[in-house]
Design a protein around this motif. Structure first.
Motif, PDB file in Angstrom:
ATOM      1  N   VAL A  44       0.855  -1.193   0.000  1.00 48.87           N
ATOM      2  CA  VAL A  44       0.000   0.000   0.000  1.00 48.87           C
ATOM      3  C   VAL A  44       0.887   1.237   0.000  1.00 48.87           C
ATOM      4  N   VAL A  45       0.749   2.045  -1.039  1.00 46.25           N
ATOM      5  CA  VAL A  45       1.500   3.290  -1.170  1.00 46.25           C
ATOM      6  C   VAL A  45       0.538   4.456  -0.917  1.00 46.25           C
ATOM      7  N   ALA A  46       0.910   5.346  -0.030  1.00 48.19           N
ATOM      8  CA  ALA A  46       0.120   6.554   0.216  1.00 48.19           C
ATOM      9  C   ALA A  46       0.832   7.746  -0.398  1.00 48.19           C
ATOM     10  N   MET A  47       0.074   8.575  -1.074  1.00 45.61           N
ATOM     11  CA  MET A  47       0.599   9.806  -1.671  1.00 45.61           C
ATOM     12  C   MET A  47      -0.088  11.001  -1.033  1.00 45.61           C
ATOM     13  N   VAL A  48       0.698  11.932  -0.511  1.00 48.14           N
ATOM     14  CA  VAL A  48       0.163  13.187   0.021  1.00 48.14           C
ATOM     15  C   VAL A  48       0.767  14.307  -0.809  1.00 48.14           C
ATOM     16  N   PHE A  49      -0.090  15.115  -1.418  1.00 46.27           N
ATOM     17  CA  PHE A  49       0.416  16.121  -2.345  1.00 46.27           C
ATOM     18  C   PHE A  49      -0.466  17.363  -2.319  1.00 46.27           C
ATOM     19  N   GLU A  50       0.053  18.431  -2.891  1.00 51.25           N
ATOM     20  CA  GLU A  50      -0.648  19.715  -2.844  1.00 51.25           C
ATOM     21  C   GLU A  50      -1.426  19.936  -4.149  1.00 51.25           C
ATOM     22  N   ALA A  51      -1.431  21.134  -4.674  1.00 51.92           N
ATOM     23  CA  ALA A  51      -2.328  21.497  -5.782  1.00 51.92           C
ATOM     24  C   ALA A  51      -1.817  20.975  -7.119  1.00 51.92           C
ATOM     25  N   ARG A  52      -1.752  19.648  -7.271  1.00 47.29           N
ATOM     26  CA  ARG A  52      -1.170  19.037  -8.455  1.00 47.29           C
ATOM     27  C   ARG A  52      -2.045  17.874  -8.918  1.00 47.29           C
ATOM     28  N   PRO A  53      -3.151  18.150  -9.609  1.00 47.12           N
ATOM     29  CA  PRO A  53      -4.051  17.053  -9.988  1.00 47.12           C
ATOM     30  C   PRO A  53      -3.429  16.013 -10.897  1.00 47.12           C
ATOM     31  N   ASN A  54      -2.383  16.376 -11.656  1.00 47.66           N
ATOM     32  CA  ASN A  54      -1.720  15.370 -12.504  1.00 47.66           C
ATOM     33  C   ASN A  54      -1.090  14.257 -11.674  1.00 47.66           C
ATOM     34  N   VAL A  55      -0.728  14.572 -10.409  1.00 46.42           N
ATOM     35  CA  VAL A  55      -0.134  13.558  -9.537  1.00 46.42           C
ATOM     36  C   VAL A  55      -1.132  12.442  -9.260  1.00 46.42           C
ATOM     37  N   THR A  56      -2.417  12.769  -9.221  1.00 48.00           N
ATOM     38  CA  THR A  56      -3.446  11.755  -9.009  1.00 48.00           C
ATOM     39  C   THR A  56      -3.330  10.650 -10.050  1.00 48.00           C
ATOM     40  N   ILE A  57      -3.144  11.032 -11.301  1.00 49.17           N
ATOM     41  CA  ILE A  57      -3.049  10.047 -12.384  1.00 49.17           C
ATOM     42  C   ILE A  57      -1.683   9.375 -12.401  1.00 49.17           C
TER      43      ILE A  57
END
Length: 413
Positions: A114-127
């Protein structure tokens, strides 16, 4: 159990399912996800407009990073398809050998889990994060910033629908929609569910995650990136590289933030490069020696030398030689990307060997520190630490090792 913990529990269950999916099925689903993004672009763009409408406090470069239109969505879909076409990171071949007693040891590549990603205003990171984790057989928990929440919801729903259409557990990809600080704090401490957490954002944000997480963290991203122009540099080439590294996309971690210039060429070179940067809309700050040469430069503060601007700003320092440049960079670097512009083989060798950064360049823009540019298809982040992964992190960085041992009754004497 609160909702964030429940997401973690479901991710742990889903991780076992995705880890055993055949490679061809994982790749086909990614192709279908790319198609779904293209088909759903209007809904994604409409959600993004809601985010942009309330994102009034962002700088122009940061606002550009938040924006999703049909072209940007098309480019994201192409990146997703390129991940689908990459080799399976789990496929082997694996190292194997026999023990003196006859049993076989196989060193196997397996998903992290399970990898968790926490990120700011970067919707491309979602994909990007969803594509790379899925291709490498992992489940992912996504927690984006409030600035992109509407965009992220539609993006995640689009990907989850594809999983459901293939009769797979949609919880392989999950988005935390709670954008409060409490949801982050909970996520940072879910050791029972999360195998690794990767933050992406400002240096301040990443420092917060590293200092407060009890789950394993891969530190990424902050880029106080330097370009050093040596006395032997081809000046026209240097100006071109500097301008690209600063202005092509100023709000990213591989954009140049600091410029060091050898004192032997400063009188000639500095006014040329400052003029070029000013023409491109860059505010130039500098030390007193730089100001004495070019009055268009404003004074830099001590804080400037440590700041990742993410904006059209650069700070300039004059140095006496390559050794001083190396010492200065190693004192102020965030260990991301550093460049020397030089034709002197010895100076280049010293720079390459002594600079403590994930990526070190000669005569190349720092903007190339990118998973796609490095041939990884996309990236989950750019690691600035040394354990597990360093530099642009592609599929292989999302795997680990498992030893499988096969025998016929051996016991240890």
């Amino acid at each position: 159990m609160n909702s964030v913990e429940e997401i973690g529990r479901r991710a742990k269950v889903a991780a076992a399912e995705v880890a055993n999916l055949p490679a061809d099925i994982r790749s086909q689903i990614l192709v279908d996800m790319a198609t779904a993004l293209e088909e759903n672009w209007a809904a994604i763009a409409a959600a993004n407009k809601k985010d942009l409408a309330v994102a009034t406090g962002l700088s122009v470069p940061m606002r550009n990073r938040l924006t999703l239109n049909q072209k940007v969505i098309h480019d994201i879909a192409i990146s997703l398809s390129s991940v689908a076409a990459l080799d399976d990171p789990l496929a082997g071949p694996y190292d194997h050998w026999r023990h003196s007693t006859g049993f076989e040891i196989i060193k196997k590549t397996v998903p992290l889990g399970v990898v968790a990603m926490v990120f700011e205003a970067r919707p491309n990171v979602t994909i990007d994060a969803a594509a790379l984790t899925f291709k490498s057989g992992n489940a992912v928990i996504l927690r984006g910033g409030k600035e992109a929440i509407n965009s992220n919801i539609v993006l995640a729903d689009t990907l989850r629908a594809v999983l459901s259409n293939h009769e797979l557990n949609p919880d392989i990809i999950q988005l935390i929609t709670d954008t409060t600080h409490e949801s982050v704090n909970t996520l940072l401490n879910m050791r029972q569910y999360i195998d690794v957490l990767i933050p992406r954002g400002s240096g301040q944000f990443i420092d917060f995650v590293v200092k407060n997480a009890t789950v394993p963290v891969i530190e990424t991203g902050a880029g106080n990136t330097h370009i050093y122009v040596d006395a032997s540099a081809k000046q026209d080439e240097a100006i071109r590289v500097i301008n690209n590294a600063k202005t092509q996309k100023p709000a990213v971690c591989n954009a140049a933030e600091k410029l060091l210039i050898h004192e032997a060429i400063a009188e000639e070179f500095l006014p040329r490069v400052v003029g070029d940067l000013l023409t491109s809309g860059v505010a130039v700050r500098g030390d007193q020696q730089a100001i004495n040469i070019d009055k268009r430069i404003s004074a830099a503060t001590v804080e400037d030398w440590y700041t990742e601007y993410n904006d059209l700003i650069i700070a300039v320092k004059i140095v006496k030689d390559t050794n001083e440049a190396i010492e200065w960079i190693n004192e102020h670097t965030t260990h991301h990307s550093e460049t020397i512009i030089s034709e002197d083989t010895d100076n280049v060798k010293d720079f390459m060997n002594k600079i403590d950064a994930a990526v070190v360049y000669q005569n190349v823009s720092t903007r190339f520190t990118d998973g796609f540019e490095f041939g990884f298809g996309a990236e989950i982040g750019i690691s600035t630490q040394k354990l597990h992964a360093r530099g642009p992190m592609g599929l292989n960085a999302l795997t680990t090792i498992k030893y499988e041992v096969f025998g016929d009754g051996q016991i240890r004497a």
